[in-house]
Design a protein around this motif. Structure first.
Motif, PDB file in Angstrom:
ATOM      1  N   PRO A  34      41.495  21.581  70.989  1.00 52.08           N
ATOM      2  CA  PRO A  34      40.466  21.049  70.095  1.00 52.08           C
ATOM      3  C   PRO A  34      39.613  22.177  69.512  1.00 52.08           C
ATOM      4  O   PRO A  34      39.105  23.020  70.242  1.00 52.08           O
ATOM      5  N   ALA A  35      39.496  22.201  68.191  1.00 51.76           N
ATOM      6  CA  ALA A  35      38.732  23.260  67.526  1.00 51.76           C
ATOM      7  C   ALA A  35      38.262  22.780  66.164  1.00 51.76           C
ATOM      8  O   ALA A  35      38.739  21.775  65.639  1.00 51.76           O
ATOM      9  N   ALA A  36      37.311  23.510  65.607  1.00 52.20           N
ATOM     10  CA  ALA A  36      36.833  23.232  64.254  1.00 52.20           C
ATOM     11  C   ALA A  36      36.740  24.552  63.509  1.00 52.20           C
ATOM     12  O   ALA A  36      36.412  25.590  64.097  1.00 52.20           O
ATOM     13  N   LYS A  37      37.043  24.506  62.228  1.00 52.95           N
ATOM     14  CA  LYS A  37      36.927  25.711  61.412  1.00 52.95           C
ATOM     15  C   LYS A  37      35.600  25.623  60.662  1.00 52.95           C
ATOM     16  O   LYS A  37      35.374  24.716  59.869  1.00 52.95           O
ATOM     17  N   ILE A  38      34.730  26.566  60.954  1.00 53.29           N
ATOM     18  CA  ILE A  38      33.396  26.597  60.349  1.00 53.29           C
ATOM     19  C   ILE A  38      33.235  27.925  59.635  1.00 53.29           C
ATOM     20  O   ILE A  38      33.337  28.988  60.251  1.00 53.29           O
ATOM     21  N   GLY A  83      35.199  29.503  57.793  1.00 48.27           N
ATOM     22  CA  GLY A  83      36.366  30.362  57.898  1.00 48.27           C
ATOM     23  C   GLY A  83      36.698  30.864  59.286  1.00 48.27           C
ATOM     24  O   GLY A  83      37.660  31.600  59.463  1.00 48.27           O
ATOM     25  N   LYS A  84      35.913  30.468  60.290  1.00 47.31           N
ATOM     26  CA  LYS A  84      36.172  30.905  61.671  1.00 47.31           C
ATOM     27  C   LYS A  84      36.451  29.699  62.541  1.00 47.31           C
ATOM     28  O   LYS A  84      35.765  28.681  62.451  1.00 47.31           O
ATOM     29  N   TRP A  85      37.457  29.821  63.404  1.00 49.83           N
ATOM     30  CA  TRP A  85      37.724  28.776  64.365  1.00 49.83           C
ATOM     31  C   TRP A  85      36.722  28.875  65.504  1.00 49.83           C
ATOM     32  O   TRP A  85      36.477  29.964  66.028  1.00 49.83           O
ATOM     33  N   VAL A  86      36.142  27.735  65.871  1.00 51.62           N
ATOM     34  CA  VAL A  86      35.247  27.681  67.025  1.00 51.62           C
ATOM     35  C   VAL A  86      35.710  26.561  67.945  1.00 51.62           C
ATOM     36  O   VAL A  86      36.209  25.530  67.494  1.00 51.62           O
ATOM     37  N   LEU A  87      35.557  26.799  69.221  1.00 52.83           N
ATOM     38  CA  LEU A  87      35.974  25.839  70.238  1.00 52.83           C
ATOM     39  C   LEU A  87      34.837  25.676  71.229  1.00 52.83           C
ATOM     40  O   LEU A  87      34.149  26.656  71.558  1.00 52.83           O
ATOM     41  N   ARG A  88      34.631  24.445  71.700  1.00 52.19           N
ATOM     42  CA  ARG A  88      33.595  24.228  72.709  1.00 52.19           C
ATOM     43  C   ARG A  88      34.170  24.553  74.081  1.00 52.19           C
ATOM     44  O   ARG A  88      35.280  24.138  74.418  1.00 52.19           O
ATOM     45  N   ARG A  89      33.401  25.308  74.860  1.00 47.44           N
ATOM     46  CA  ARG A  89      33.840  25.704  76.200  1.00 47.44           C
ATOM     47  C   ARG A  89      34.214  24.470  77.025  1.00 47.44           C
ATOM     48  O   ARG A  89      35.239  24.457  77.693  1.00 47.44           O
ATOM     49  N   ARG A  90      33.421  23.418  76.962  1.00 52.01           N
ATOM     50  CA  ARG A  90      33.704  22.232  77.783  1.00 52.01           C
ATOM     51  C   ARG A  90      35.032  21.583  77.380  1.00 52.01           C
ATOM     52  O   ARG A  90      35.733  21.039  78.215  1.00 52.01           O
ATOM     53  N   ASP A  91      35.382  21.632  76.087  1.00 48.79           N
ATOM     54  CA  ASP A  91      36.659  21.084  75.637  1.00 48.79           C
ATOM     55  C   ASP A  91      37.824  21.901  76.187  1.00 48.79           C
ATOM     56  O   ASP A  91      38.849  21.343  76.590  1.00 48.79           O
ATOM     57  N   ILE A  92      37.678  23.221  76.179  1.00 46.20           N
ATOM     58  CA  ILE A  92      38.739  24.092  76.695  1.00 46.20           C
ATOM     59  C   ILE A  92      38.893  23.892  78.198  1.00 46.20           C
ATOM     60  O   ILE A  92      40.008  23.808  78.722  1.00 46.20           O
TER      61      ILE A  92
END
Length: 71
Positions: free
Chosen positions: A31-35, A37-46
């Motif tokens: 699970p990730a979102a592109k904000i 131009g950068k991919w960001v992922l929440r630590r809790r999701d990982i």
């Protein structure tokens, strides 16, 4: 405050290269979102994804007859 990770951060946490993490993100496996131009992922999701992956790895697979494989 939410704890966000970048692809290099996730690669450092998991046994995968940045290239593999990027592929997994693009394939929707992580699970990730592109904000901006950068991919960001929440630590809790990982952490949740990894816990689920470990649980699945510990579960014996069943064959077509419903028996567990003793591989």
């Amino acid at each position: 405050m939410l704890d966000f990770l970048t692809i290099p951060d996730v690669a450092a946490l998991l046994p995968f290269s940045e290239k593999t993490v990027r592929r997994m993100v693009k394939a929707g496996e992580l699970p990730a979102a592109k904000i901006r131009g950068k991919w960001v992922l929440r630590r809790r999701d990982i952490e949740a994804w990894f816990s689920k992956a470990l649980t699945l790895a510990d579960t014996p697979e069943k064959n077509e007859e419903g028996d567990t494989d003793a591989a």
